[in-house]
Scaffold this active site. Structure first.
Site, PDB file in Angstrom:
ATOM      1  N   GLY A 133       0.819  -1.208   0.000  1.00  0.00           N
ATOM      2  CA  GLY A 133       0.000   0.000   0.000  1.00  0.00           C
ATOM      3  C   GLY A 133       0.846   1.247   0.000  1.00  0.00           C
ATOM      4  O   GLY A 133       0.541   2.231   0.672  1.00  0.00           O
ATOM      5  N   ALA A 134       1.912   1.243  -0.794  1.00  0.00           N
ATOM      6  CA  ALA A 134       2.914   2.313  -0.728  1.00  0.00           C
ATOM      7  C   ALA A 134       2.683   3.429  -1.740  1.00  0.00           C
ATOM      8  O   ALA A 134       3.537   4.296  -1.893  1.00  0.00           O
ATOM      9  CB  ALA A 134       4.309   1.726  -0.938  1.00  0.00           C
ATOM     10  N   ARG A 174       0.389   5.817  -1.697  1.00  0.00           N
ATOM     11  CA  ARG A 174      -0.148   7.076  -1.160  1.00  0.00           C
ATOM     12  C   ARG A 174      -0.192   7.001   0.365  1.00  0.00           C
ATOM     13  O   ARG A 174       0.076   5.961   0.955  1.00  0.00           O
ATOM     14  CB  ARG A 174      -1.554   7.331  -1.715  1.00  0.00           C
ATOM     15  CG  ARG A 174      -2.578   6.263  -1.320  1.00  0.00           C
ATOM     16  CD  ARG A 174      -3.934   6.479  -1.976  1.00  0.00           C
ATOM     17  NE  ARG A 174      -3.845   6.374  -3.422  1.00  0.00           N
ATOM     18  CZ  ARG A 174      -3.999   5.225  -4.084  1.00  0.00           C
ATOM     19  NH1 ARG A 174      -4.250   4.104  -3.429  1.00  0.00           N
ATOM     20  NH2 ARG A 174      -3.886   5.184  -5.390  1.00  0.00           N
ATOM     21  N   ILE A 211       0.051   6.945   4.305  1.00  0.00           N
ATOM     22  CA  ILE A 211       1.077   6.544   5.260  1.00  0.00           C
ATOM     23  C   ILE A 211       2.143   5.679   4.610  1.00  0.00           C
ATOM     24  O   ILE A 211       3.343   5.831   4.879  1.00  0.00           O
ATOM     25  CB  ILE A 211       0.424   5.828   6.460  1.00  0.00           C
ATOM     26  CG1 ILE A 211      -0.399   6.827   7.287  1.00  0.00           C
ATOM     27  CG2 ILE A 211       1.474   5.156   7.330  1.00  0.00           C
ATOM     28  CD1 ILE A 211      -1.247   6.188   8.369  1.00  0.00           C
ATOM     29  N   GLY A 212       1.737   4.757   3.740  1.00  0.00           N
ATOM     30  CA  GLY A 212       2.714   3.895   3.080  1.00  0.00           C
ATOM     31  C   GLY A 212       3.724   4.686   2.277  1.00  0.00           C
ATOM     32  O   GLY A 212       4.933   4.434   2.341  1.00  0.00           O
ATOM     33  N   LYS A 241      -1.700  -1.633  -5.698  1.00  0.00           N
ATOM     34  CA  LYS A 241      -2.616  -2.048  -6.756  1.00  0.00           C
ATOM     35  C   LYS A 241      -2.798  -0.998  -7.850  1.00  0.00           C
ATOM     36  O   LYS A 241      -3.238  -1.322  -8.952  1.00  0.00           O
ATOM     37  CB  LYS A 241      -3.990  -2.364  -6.159  1.00  0.00           C
ATOM     38  CG  LYS A 241      -4.066  -3.665  -5.381  1.00  0.00           C
ATOM     39  CD  LYS A 241      -5.464  -3.885  -4.841  1.00  0.00           C
ATOM     40  CE  LYS A 241      -6.471  -4.015  -5.975  1.00  0.00           C
ATOM     41  NZ  LYS A 241      -7.856  -4.245  -5.467  1.00  0.00           N
ATOM     42  N   ASP A 275      -1.349  -7.326  -5.701  1.00  0.00           N
ATOM     43  CA  ASP A 275      -2.456  -7.403  -4.750  1.00  0.00           C
ATOM     44  C   ASP A 275      -2.029  -8.290  -3.588  1.00  0.00           C
ATOM     45  O   ASP A 275      -1.607  -9.439  -3.810  1.00  0.00           O
ATOM     46  CB  ASP A 275      -3.683  -7.987  -5.458  1.00  0.00           C
ATOM     47  CG  ASP A 275      -4.964  -7.911  -4.642  1.00  0.00           C
ATOM     48  OD1 ASP A 275      -4.871  -7.920  -3.398  1.00  0.00           O
ATOM     49  OD2 ASP A 275      -6.050  -7.871  -5.244  1.00  0.00           O
ATOM     50  N   TYR A 281     -15.113  -4.604  10.236  1.00  0.00           N
ATOM     51  CA  TYR A 281     -13.853  -3.882  10.080  1.00  0.00           C
ATOM     52  C   TYR A 281     -12.951  -4.091  11.292  1.00  0.00           C
ATOM     53  O   TYR A 281     -11.737  -4.324  11.147  1.00  0.00           O
ATOM     54  CB  TYR A 281     -14.101  -2.391   9.871  1.00  0.00           C
ATOM     55  CG  TYR A 281     -12.835  -1.558   9.916  1.00  0.00           C
ATOM     56  CD1 TYR A 281     -11.845  -1.723   8.950  1.00  0.00           C
ATOM     57  CD2 TYR A 281     -12.623  -0.625  10.926  1.00  0.00           C
ATOM     58  CE1 TYR A 281     -10.675  -0.981   8.987  1.00  0.00           C
ATOM     59  CE2 TYR A 281     -11.455   0.130  10.970  1.00  0.00           C
ATOM     60  CZ  TYR A 281     -10.483  -0.051  10.001  1.00  0.00           C
ATOM     61  OH  TYR A 281      -9.321   0.689  10.046  1.00  0.00           O
ATOM     62  N   LYS A 324      -9.216  -5.539  11.198  1.00  0.00           N
ATOM     63  CA  LYS A 324      -8.072  -4.723  11.607  1.00  0.00           C
ATOM     64  C   LYS A 324      -7.352  -5.361  12.787  1.00  0.00           C
ATOM     65  O   LYS A 324      -6.114  -5.404  12.831  1.00  0.00           O
ATOM     66  CB  LYS A 324      -8.543  -3.314  11.971  1.00  0.00           C
ATOM     67  CG  LYS A 324      -7.449  -2.273  11.925  1.00  0.00           C
ATOM     68  CD  LYS A 324      -6.934  -2.070  10.505  1.00  0.00           C
ATOM     69  CE  LYS A 324      -5.660  -1.238  10.486  1.00  0.00           C
ATOM     70  NZ  LYS A 324      -5.106  -1.109   9.141  1.00  0.00           N
TER      71      LYS A 324
END
Length: 288
Positions: free
Chosen positions: A12-13, A15, A17-18, A37, A69, A163, A167
């Protein structure tokens, strides 16, 4: 020791925090696999894998862009193998990729349930499993997961049980793997923000511009992550860190540069135990 020359695999890099963690590492001269992705520009989401990789290199790091993914074992294994082949090893895994839907039980269809659990808990497990053989060979190996402390009060479950379970599944991976990997010297920790963070999820799903202004920038999480990843892996594992508390321990006292709007009263993030709120001393609004 710092992050110079270290190789990070960040999910998830593209945008938020990533990307902030990737750029923080790049400024120290790290190598970063940008795993995400988003291959083509999205109308509501900033950034692509290619644009994030370009930012990493502009910041002083080396980047391996990889469209993939975290739900796909084949794609994750291929990306990890390419990381090792490109950079000669792997030092750090950052499990940042996450899916969110703040709906109640009746409002959560099973497709959304499956997405959250496959991305959050399963994705974290898969990436750790894929990276572990290479992390064992590193001098100071870390797994850092962006997930909350395990506060099991019903108030965190009642509004969005699907959720919360997904998490907390990430956090349970930290709890178990920290002990499992302890003999290997691989640190496994979680990091969570004290406040809401100005990301696409906050703007698009939680509270729009108003919540964005009452949030902090992703760089606060990235700076805290850099401090954690610099610690001795054999002496720092099984922790559920909070960004502000990590920075306070390092001597930071002025957090105003991290605020989107320094005049706004900040909003506390989900899943924070009362003891954390008391330890921070920062005035906070309650989300919702």
């Amino acid at each position: 020791m710092g992050l110079a020359g270290k190789t990070l695999f960040i999910t998830g890099a593209t945008r938020g925090i990533g990307l902030a963690i990737a750029l923080r590492a790049a400024r120290e001269g790290a190598n970063v696999t940008v795993f995400g992705k988003t291959a083509a520009p999205h109308p509501r989401l900033p950034g692509t894998v290619a644009s994030a990789a370009a930012e990493v290199e502009a910041a002083g790091g080396r980047a391996l862009p990889w469209v993939g993914d975290v739900r796909s074992e084949e794609q994750v294994l291929a990306a990890v193998a390419a990381t090792v082949a490109t950079f000669g090893g792997l030092d750090i895994l950052v499990n940042n990729a996450s899916a969110i839907s703040l709906a109640g039980t009746e409002g959560t269809d099973l497709k959304r349930w499956d997405l959250m659990h496959q991305v959050n808990a399963r994705g974290t497990f898969l990436c750790a499993k894929a990276c572990l053989p290479h992390l064992r060979k590193a001098a100071n190996p870390h797994i850092l997961t962006l997930s909350p402390p395990l506060d099991l009060r019903p108030k965190w479950f009642a509004p969005h049980v699907a959720y919360t379970l997904a998490k907390f599944g990430m956090s349970l991976c930290t709890l178990g793997m920290a002990e499992e990997f302890r003999p290997d010297g691989v640190a496994v920790n979680s990091l969570w923000p004290l406040t809401t963070i100005d990301t696409a999820a906050v703007r698009n799903l939680l509270g729009g511009d108003a919540l964005s202004r009452a949030s902090r920038r992703p760089e606060i999480v990235a700076d805290a992550a850099a401090l954690i990843l610099d610690r001795d892996a054999r002496a720092c594992t099984g922790n559920f860190f909070i960004d502000e508390l990590v920075l306070r321990e390092a001597g930071v006292t002025d957090f105003s540069p991290y605020a989107v709007d320094p005049s706004a009263v900040l909003v506390a993030d989900f899943f924070l135990p009362d003891a954390v709120l008391e330890a921070s001393g920062t005035p906070l609004q309650v989300l919702g």
